[in-house]
Design a protein around this motif. Structure first.
Motif, short mmCIF file in Angstrom:
data_model
loop_
_atom_site.label_atom_id
_atom_site.label_comp_id
_atom_site.label_asym_id
_atom_site.label_seq_id
_atom_site.Cartn_x
_atom_site.Cartn_y
_atom_site.Cartn_z
N UNK A 1 -11.07 -2.40 -6.06
CA UNK A 1 -10.99 -1.68 -4.79
C UNK A 1 -11.12 -0.19 -5.05
N UNK A 2 -12.02 0.45 -4.35
CA UNK A 2 -12.13 1.91 -4.44
C UNK A 2 -11.00 2.55 -3.64
N UNK A 3 -10.40 3.59 -4.19
CA UNK A 3 -9.25 4.24 -3.56
C UNK A 3 -9.38 5.75 -3.68
N UNK A 4 -10.27 6.32 -2.91
CA UNK A 4 -10.50 7.76 -2.99
C UNK A 4 -9.68 8.51 -1.95
N UNK A 5 -9.38 7.88 -0.83
CA UNK A 5 -8.59 8.53 0.21
C UNK A 5 -7.22 7.89 0.32
N UNK A 6 -6.85 7.49 1.53
CA UNK A 6 -5.57 6.82 1.75
C UNK A 6 -5.83 5.54 2.54
N UNK A 7 -6.38 4.56 1.88
CA UNK A 7 -6.74 3.31 2.54
C UNK A 7 -5.53 2.39 2.62
N UNK A 8 -5.09 2.10 3.84
CA UNK A 8 -3.91 1.27 4.03
C UNK A 8 -4.22 -0.22 3.90
N UNK A 9 -5.48 -0.57 3.67
CA UNK A 9 -5.85 -1.97 3.55
C UNK A 9 -5.69 -2.50 2.13
N UNK A 10 -5.46 -1.63 1.16
CA UNK A 10 -5.39 -2.07 -0.23
C UNK A 10 -4.26 -3.09 -0.42
N UNK A 11 -3.12 -2.84 0.20
CA UNK A 11 -2.02 -3.78 0.08
C UNK A 11 -2.38 -5.16 0.58
N UNK A 12 -3.12 -5.21 1.66
CA UNK A 12 -3.57 -6.49 2.21
C UNK A 12 -4.52 -7.20 1.26
N UNK A 13 -5.41 -6.45 0.61
CA UNK A 13 -6.33 -7.03 -0.37
C UNK A 13 -5.55 -7.58 -1.55
N UNK A 14 -4.55 -6.84 -2.00
CA UNK A 14 -3.74 -7.28 -3.14
C UNK A 14 -2.99 -8.56 -2.78
N UNK A 15 -2.46 -8.64 -1.58
CA UNK A 15 -1.74 -9.85 -1.16
C UNK A 15 -2.66 -11.07 -1.19
N UNK A 16 -3.88 -10.91 -0.71
CA UNK A 16 -4.84 -12.02 -0.74
C UNK A 16 -5.22 -12.37 -2.17
#
Length: 207
Positions: free
Chosen positions: A63-78
């Motif tokens: 997952x690219x994380x250059x800003x403040x993406x609040x969806x990363x946690x959801x991706x990790x959970x999946x």
């Protein structure tokens, strides 16, 4: 009546406790209200991770994380639900863990400074890097044969895959859409893509 998650203290008191190094005395005494599969009730976190390690899939998620993406946690959970080999965070080291619902404790999460270093690692590991984004030149994921061992790479919610990520990818796939919106939520897209891999390569399991 509100439904309670998990289980309470082990019935019968301390004298009735089962034995085993994988069991957590605190959970046996006070109950296990974690969001874990029933087979892991009362298990220590480290013991759960060790067991998962024996049967992780050869699928990696990045997952690219250059800003403040609040969806990363959801991706990790999946990613945890599908028991992927590893989750890779590219860019900013800090990310919002709230959506992960502490599932990151049961995963191996690795940080990379940039796409170039991550792409080199993929090449050395023999893992094809497959971008997921609806950009010009991408092809539908539906019906596409995915490698058994590979990396699915996702961009940020608003910007999608960076130009560097697209160039580093062996191929870029998109999820077909039929409504008016240009794109779907990044967390939802990641879930769909991971399940596409699961449908091709993972044995079915019970709830």
């Amino acid at each position: 009546m509100e439904h309670e998650v998990g289980v309470g203290p082990w019935p019968g008191g301390r004298e009735a406790w089962p034995t085993g190094a994988h069991l957590d005395p605190e959970l046996l005494a006070h109950g296990d209200r974690r969001n874990v599969a029933d087979r892991y009730r009362y298990w220590r976190v480290k013991a759960i991770v060790t067991d998962l390690d024996t049967r992780r899939h050869p699928l990696h998620v990045a997952i690219e994380n250059w800003g403040r993406d609040f969806n990363i946690g959801s991706v990790v959970r999946t990613a945890n639900a599908f028991n992927v080999a590893r989750v890779h965070i590219i860019g900013r080291r800090r990310w919002n863990r709230r959506g992960a619902m502490v599932t990151d404790r049961y995963l191996h999460v690795q940080h990379w400074e940039d796409i170039a270093s991550f792409a080199r690692w993929c090449t050395e590991a023999g893992l094809p890097l497959i971008g997921i984004d609806n950009v010009p030149g991408s092809v539908p994921i539906e019906g596409r044969a995915l490698p058994a061992a590979c990396v699915l790479l996702f961009g940020e919610e608003s910007a999608g895959l960076s130009a560097e990520a697209q160039q580093a990818s062996e191929s870029v796939l998109h999820i077909s859409q039929f409504g008016s919106t240009r794109s779907i939520n990044a967390g939802a897209a990641a879930a769909i893509a991971m399940h596409a891999w699961v449908a091709q390569h993972a044995a079915t399991s019970g709830p």
